[in-house]
Structures are given as structure tokens and as C-alpha cells.
Design a protein around this motif. Structure first.
Motif, PDB file in Angstrom:
ATOM      1  N   LYS A 162      -1.465  -0.097 -10.343  1.00 33.37           N
ATOM      2  CA  LYS A 162      -0.371  -1.029 -10.031  1.00 33.37           C
ATOM      3  C   LYS A 162       0.024  -1.891 -11.231  1.00 33.37           C
ATOM      4  CE  LYS A 162      -0.487  -0.352  -5.442  1.00 33.37           C
ATOM      5  NZ  LYS A 162       0.639   0.005  -4.596  1.00 33.37           N
ATOM      6  N   ASP A 222      -8.848  -0.416  -0.562  1.00 30.34           N
ATOM      7  CA  ASP A 222      -9.453  -1.498  -1.355  1.00 30.34           C
ATOM      8  C   ASP A 222      -8.655  -1.713  -2.632  1.00 30.34           C
ATOM      9  OD1 ASP A 222     -11.460  -1.770   0.475  1.00 30.34           O
ATOM     10  OD2 ASP A 222     -13.061  -0.979  -0.801  1.00 30.34           O
ATOM     11  N   ARG A 223      -8.482  -2.965  -3.011  1.00 33.05           N
ATOM     12  CA  ARG A 223      -7.844  -3.314  -4.281  1.00 33.05           C
ATOM     13  C   ARG A 223      -8.945  -3.488  -5.315  1.00 33.05           C
ATOM     14  NH1 ARG A 223      -4.318  -7.703  -4.551  1.00 33.05           N
ATOM     15  NH2 ARG A 223      -6.177  -8.932  -4.167  1.00 33.05           N
ATOM     16  N   ALA A 228       0.836  -1.209   0.000  1.00 33.07           N
ATOM     17  CA  ALA A 228       0.000   0.000   0.000  1.00 33.07           C
ATOM     18  C   ALA A 228       0.869   1.256   0.000  1.00 33.07           C
ATOM     19  CB  ALA A 228      -0.899  -0.014   1.225  1.00 33.07           C
ATOM     20  N   GLU A 262      -5.054   0.311  -6.402  1.00 31.09           N
ATOM     21  CA  GLU A 262      -5.548   0.401  -5.030  1.00 31.09           C
ATOM     22  C   GLU A 262      -6.178   1.766  -4.819  1.00 31.09           C
ATOM     23  OE1 GLU A 262      -2.595  -0.623  -2.069  1.00 31.09           O
ATOM     24  OE2 GLU A 262      -3.487   0.877  -0.752  1.00 31.09           O
TER      25      GLU A 262
END
Ligand SMILES: [Zn+2]
Length: 363
Positions: A56, A104-105, A13, A89
Motif C-alpha cells: 500500500k 492483517d495490516r 481492503a 495488507e
């Protein structure tokens, strides 16, 4: 090639170290076949109904290649941030958003649908009557550190699914899920011909069809790909450069033909795929990489009672279904990982068709 579980690049994160002094990285198409990594201002805090996503991983698709090459009919203005499917994320949440939280992803649905038309209300998002644009193709996409999105267009990534695998859900997995199960209504025990089984969607189609107990026949362009197609579950693999696939399929099915043909190659294979169908068989297509037009035998179409489905994109439900399949162990076949500044190398590899599975760009 790998099952896609090993590499969890960027799983941690926190904001990217690349975001400094209010600037973030953005991979920008500045002219046909010319992409630059630029520093641009990071977006403002998410507005009402929006979330801010720290990207990501990005999955590459043929639509990225089309966009990179330049398409005469596409209405868009350059420079344009590329990247059509992504996972990331949530790092910020705007007012009125209750569906997700910071940390949260998620994956993002990259077609900017209206959310209020009949098709949207009925969950047929890819038939939205007022779809504004496709992100990464018509308007700025996901190849940047931060992006603000309507919260209604993100879906949570289940626990245990990496960003890298999840990045294949919105386009590759979602498209195949929609083609096979909403359109072609593929059922357990049926036989399917998957054209170009080494491609991102072809390899996904093989795995999804095998997972429900279908017999899978696939075509590939070389012997190395043939071996790989077998390892991911194809029952029969045809090297289309050395054998006429129509004849082989006829032999393999005892002259009956297949129930479903999965098409995305176009003129090079389309009529051959039709010939491979049994009477009443279904052909579903989502692409045409070898050209735009064909001549079709209409006698054959109605006498054989073929059903042909054009398919483009998917619904948000299809993305949820795709992520659920990943959580259950049906993972994308990953060909290569490239870094953000190697995005063009990934596109060139995809264009050359020297791939087996998906190319993933990590940040
Ligand atoms: Zn709509």
C-alpha cells in the motif's frame, strides 16, 4: 510537511484494480537512473511459511538513491524491482503460518535474514551471519502490487496507524530506534546533536530524542528548514551554511559538549561531530552521504574517551518499538507523497536534499 495522519491512501481492503489478468504493476530499475513501470506476472500463492502482501505504501530512503544511481560494489543484476521499506495488507497465507491472517495490516523487514544463526536467534537480526540480501537493493523489492515474504519477517501495524506512517517503520524509524537506544543508549535529560535534522532519519531522531526529554541541537542547510526543525521540537537549530556548528554547540553547552552525536552525513561533518562531544561522549553513525573516508585524530579519540558506533538497519524488535511509538502519537514527518509512477521524481527530490522529512510512495 504534515503530522502524517490525514492521508489514508489505499487503506481499504481487497486486491488492487491494477491486478488484472494475472498481471501486476512493478516498478523496475532497468539501468542506472532508469526506472520503468512494468506489468509482470503476479506471484503464485504463498508457499509454506510465507504470506502474500498487497503493498500500500513505500518509504523512500537514501539506500534507494544509492541503488538508483548505481553502486559499483553492490552485487546485483538488473532489472530489479525497487522499494526497500513498505507497508501493506496480507491477502494470502501459506501453510504452517499461525502468526498472521488475511486482512492483517503489516510492515515487512526487507533484509532476508536466515532466522537460525546465533544473531537471529538472539533477536539481533541486523547482525545475521547469513543475510542473503536487502530487498529493493540486491534483490527484488516492494514497489509492486503483491509480494510473497517469509511470515517471520512481518510485523503487525497497530490500530490507528496508517499504512503511510507505518511504511516508515522498517528503515527510517527502525534505524533511528536502533542507533539512539541500542547503540548510543540515549537517556532522558541528555543533550544530543542531530546532524541534518531535515532528513527522514534526522527528523525522526529529533522527535524520538525530544519524546524522552532530551535537549536537541540540530543542523540544517537553510532557514526554512530551521523553522520546521523548531516546530518538530528541536531546542536549538544551527544553519551550517552560515555558522560553524562546532562553535555554536560549544557555546550552547557551556563548553562541555553534547552526550551524543547522531551522524549520517560523513566527511563533511564527522570530525566536527566528534569535536562537539563531551569527554566520554558517544557518536553513532548510520550513513555517509557526503563521501566515504575521513582522517581521524586518534589522540583525541582515546584521550577524550569517545565511543563510536557504526549502525546499520535494525532488529525486528526495533520495528515493533517504532510502531508502538507511532501508535502513541510519535509520527514520521512526511515531506511529500508521490504516486507509484512518480517514484523517480521522489528519488530526485531526495537526492537534491530539498526535503524536510520522508517521501512516501502510495499505490
Ligand atoms: Zn541469521
Amino acid at each position: 510537511m504534515s503530522g502524517g495522519t490525514g492521508n489514508l491512501v489505499g487503506e481499504r481492503a481487497g486486491p488492487s484494480p491494477a491486478i488484472a489478468g494475472g498481471l501486476m504493476r512493478a516498478l523496475t530499475l532497468v539501468a542506472d537512473r532508469q526506472i520503468e513501470l512494468r506489468n509482470i506476472p503476479a506471484p503464485a500463492a504463498p508457499a509454506e511459511g510465507e504470506v502474500q502482501i498487497h503493498i500500500k505504501a513505500i518509504g523512500l530512503n537514501h539506500i534507494d538513491v544509492w541503488g538508483w544511481r548505481g553502486m559499483a560494489f553492490a552485487k546485483r543484476t538488473l532489472p530489479l524491482i525497487v522499494g526497500v521499506e513498505a507497508a501493506g495488507e496480507i491477502v494470502g497465507v501459506g501453510g504452517g503460518v499461525n502468526s498472521c491472517r488475511v486482512g492483517d495490516r503489516v510492515v515487512a523487514y526487507g533484509a532476508l535474514t536466515c532466522g537460525v544463526c546465533k544473531a537471529c536467534r538472539e533477536g539481533r537480526d541486523n547482525l545475521c551471519e547469513n543475510v542473503a540480501s536487502i530487498m529493493g537493493f540486491h534483490v527484488d523489492g516492494f514497489a509492486r502490487d503483491l509480494v510473497n515474504m517469509p511470515a517471520r519477517l512481518v510485523e503487525p501495524i497497530p490500530a490507528g496507524v496508517s499504512f503511510r506512517d507505518a511504511a516508515c517503520a522498517p528503515v527510517a524509524f527502525g534505524t533511528v530506534q536502533h542507533m539512539l537506544f541500542d547503540n548510543a543508549k540515549l537517556e532522558s535529560g541528555e543533550t544530543i546533536l542531530v546532524q541534518a535534522g531535515g532528513s527522514g532519519i534526522g527528523s525522526t531522531a529529533i522527535k524520538m530524542a525530544k519524546a524522552i526529554g532530551c535537549t536537541v541541537i540540530t543542523t540544517v542547510g537553510d532557514d526554512a528548514k530551521a523553522a520546521k526543525a523548531k516546530t518538530i521540537g528541536a531546542d536549538h537549530v544551527i544553519n551550517y551554511r552560515t555558522e560553524r556548528f562546532e562553535g555554536v554547540v560549544r557555546k550552547l553547552t557551556g563548553k562541555k559538549g553534547v552526550d551524543v552525536a547522531f551522524e549520517h552525513v560523513g566527511p563533511d561533518t564527522f570530525n566536527g561531530s566528534l569535536l562537539c562531544l563531551k569527554r566520554g561522549g558517544r557518536l553513532v553513525t548510520c550513513g555517509s552521504t557526503s563521501g566515504q573516508s575521513i582522517t581521524m585524530n586518534l589522540f583525541q579519540l582515546y584521550l577524550q574517551q569517545y565511543r563510536i558506533f557504526g549502525s546499520f538497519g535494525c532488529s525486528l524488535r526495533n520495528i515493533r518499538e517504532s510502531l508502538a511509538k507511532m501508535a502513541a502519537g510519535l509520527l514520521p514527518v512526511i515531506d511529500t507523497d508521490v504516486r507509484l509512477d512518480d517514484f523517480e521524481r521522489g528519488l530526485a527530490r531526495l537526492e537534491s536534499r530539498q526535503v524536510f522529512g520522508k517521501i512516501i510512495v502510495t499505490f
